[in-house]
Design a protein around this motif. Sequence first.
Motif, mmCIF file in Angstrom:
data_model
loop_
_atom_site.group_PDB
_atom_site.id
_atom_site.type_symbol
_atom_site.label_atom_id
_atom_site.label_comp_id
_atom_site.label_asym_id
_atom_site.label_seq_id
_atom_site.Cartn_x
_atom_site.Cartn_y
_atom_site.Cartn_z
ATOM 1 N N PHE A 51 27.944 21.840 42.959
ATOM 2 C CA PHE A 51 29.307 21.989 42.444
ATOM 3 C C PHE A 51 29.439 21.399 41.039
ATOM 4 O O PHE A 51 30.207 21.908 40.225
ATOM 5 C CB PHE A 51 30.317 21.383 43.414
ATOM 6 N N GLY A 52 28.661 20.359 40.744
ATOM 7 C CA GLY A 52 28.634 19.842 39.378
ATOM 8 C C GLY A 52 28.060 20.861 38.410
ATOM 9 O O GLY A 52 28.563 21.040 37.293
ATOM 10 N N ALA A 53 27.010 21.544 38.834
ATOM 11 C CA ALA A 53 26.407 22.574 37.991
ATOM 12 C C ALA A 53 27.360 23.754 37.790
ATOM 13 O O ALA A 53 27.446 24.302 36.685
ATOM 14 C CB ALA A 53 25.095 23.056 38.600
ATOM 15 N N LEU A 54 28.069 24.129 38.840
ATOM 16 C CA LEU A 54 29.051 25.207 38.690
ATOM 17 C C LEU A 54 30.144 24.819 37.715
ATOM 18 O O LEU A 54 30.613 25.636 36.914
ATOM 19 C CB LEU A 54 29.650 25.570 40.051
ATOM 20 N N PHE A 58 30.820 26.980 34.348
ATOM 21 C CA PHE A 58 32.031 27.796 34.241
ATOM 22 C C PHE A 58 33.300 26.998 33.987
ATOM 23 O O PHE A 58 34.326 27.578 33.641
ATOM 24 C CB PHE A 58 32.213 28.615 35.527
ATOM 25 N N GLY A 59 33.274 25.690 34.160
ATOM 26 C CA GLY A 59 34.471 24.869 34.046
ATOM 27 C C GLY A 59 35.157 24.906 32.694
ATOM 28 O O GLY A 59 36.365 25.148 32.615
ATOM 29 N N PRO A 60 34.423 24.643 31.603
ATOM 30 C CA PRO A 60 35.112 24.640 30.308
ATOM 31 C C PRO A 60 35.793 25.968 29.982
ATOM 32 O O PRO A 60 36.924 25.978 29.491
ATOM 33 C CB PRO A 60 33.980 24.344 29.319
ATOM 34 N N GLU A 67 36.476 24.215 22.338
ATOM 35 C CA GLU A 67 36.134 23.280 21.276
ATOM 36 C C GLU A 67 36.183 21.879 21.845
ATOM 37 O O GLU A 67 36.837 21.621 22.842
ATOM 38 C CB GLU A 67 37.126 23.401 20.118
ATOM 39 N N GLY A 68 35.479 20.997 21.189
ATOM 40 C CA GLY A 68 35.479 19.619 21.633
ATOM 41 C C GLY A 68 34.160 19.234 22.277
ATOM 42 O O GLY A 68 33.198 19.998 22.306
ATOM 43 N N ALA A 74 28.413 20.444 27.983
ATOM 44 C CA ALA A 74 28.123 21.342 29.107
ATOM 45 C C ALA A 74 27.153 22.438 28.689
ATOM 46 O O ALA A 74 26.231 22.781 29.433
ATOM 47 C CB ALA A 74 29.416 21.949 29.642
ATOM 48 N N GLY A 75 27.317 22.969 27.501
ATOM 49 C CA GLY A 75 26.394 23.989 27.004
ATOM 50 C C GLY A 75 24.999 23.460 26.785
ATOM 51 O O GLY A 75 24.007 24.135 27.078
#
Length: 129
Positions: A51-54, A58-60, A67-68, A74-75
């Motif tokens: 779930f951390g990887a998901l 996809f979270g941001p 931006e930020g 994450a990228g």
Amino acid sequence: MLLEPSPALYAFFFLQTFLFVPIIAVLAVLRFAVAGGHARLAGFVAILTAFGALFLQFGPALMGLYEGALPVIAGQITRAGLGLALPLAVSAPLLLSAVLPGRRWWGVDLLHMLALVSLLGLFIWTRVL
């Protein structure tokens, strides 16, 4: 035709980006639900990492953050190790739960191995061949 990507490259990107981590998350939930002892704990760690990887994948974008610091970090994590670091990190606790005492349902391990071999096989295919 000369610069056209191969179908194996499309399959690798699709598996790596959209299928592998959710498959591991489902298998980790199954392992956590049926296993006991240390295998259950490793299944729980696999759930958390999946779930951390998901969220990292996809979270941001789902939160509208482009931006930020969060989307940049994450990228970077998602692209680490030619894009394989995150899927392998998610897969590691589930792989560990396969050899710990208390595991049940060998089918979970079989499906996990099938997904992992598919990912690594397509990775090698797209890099070497």
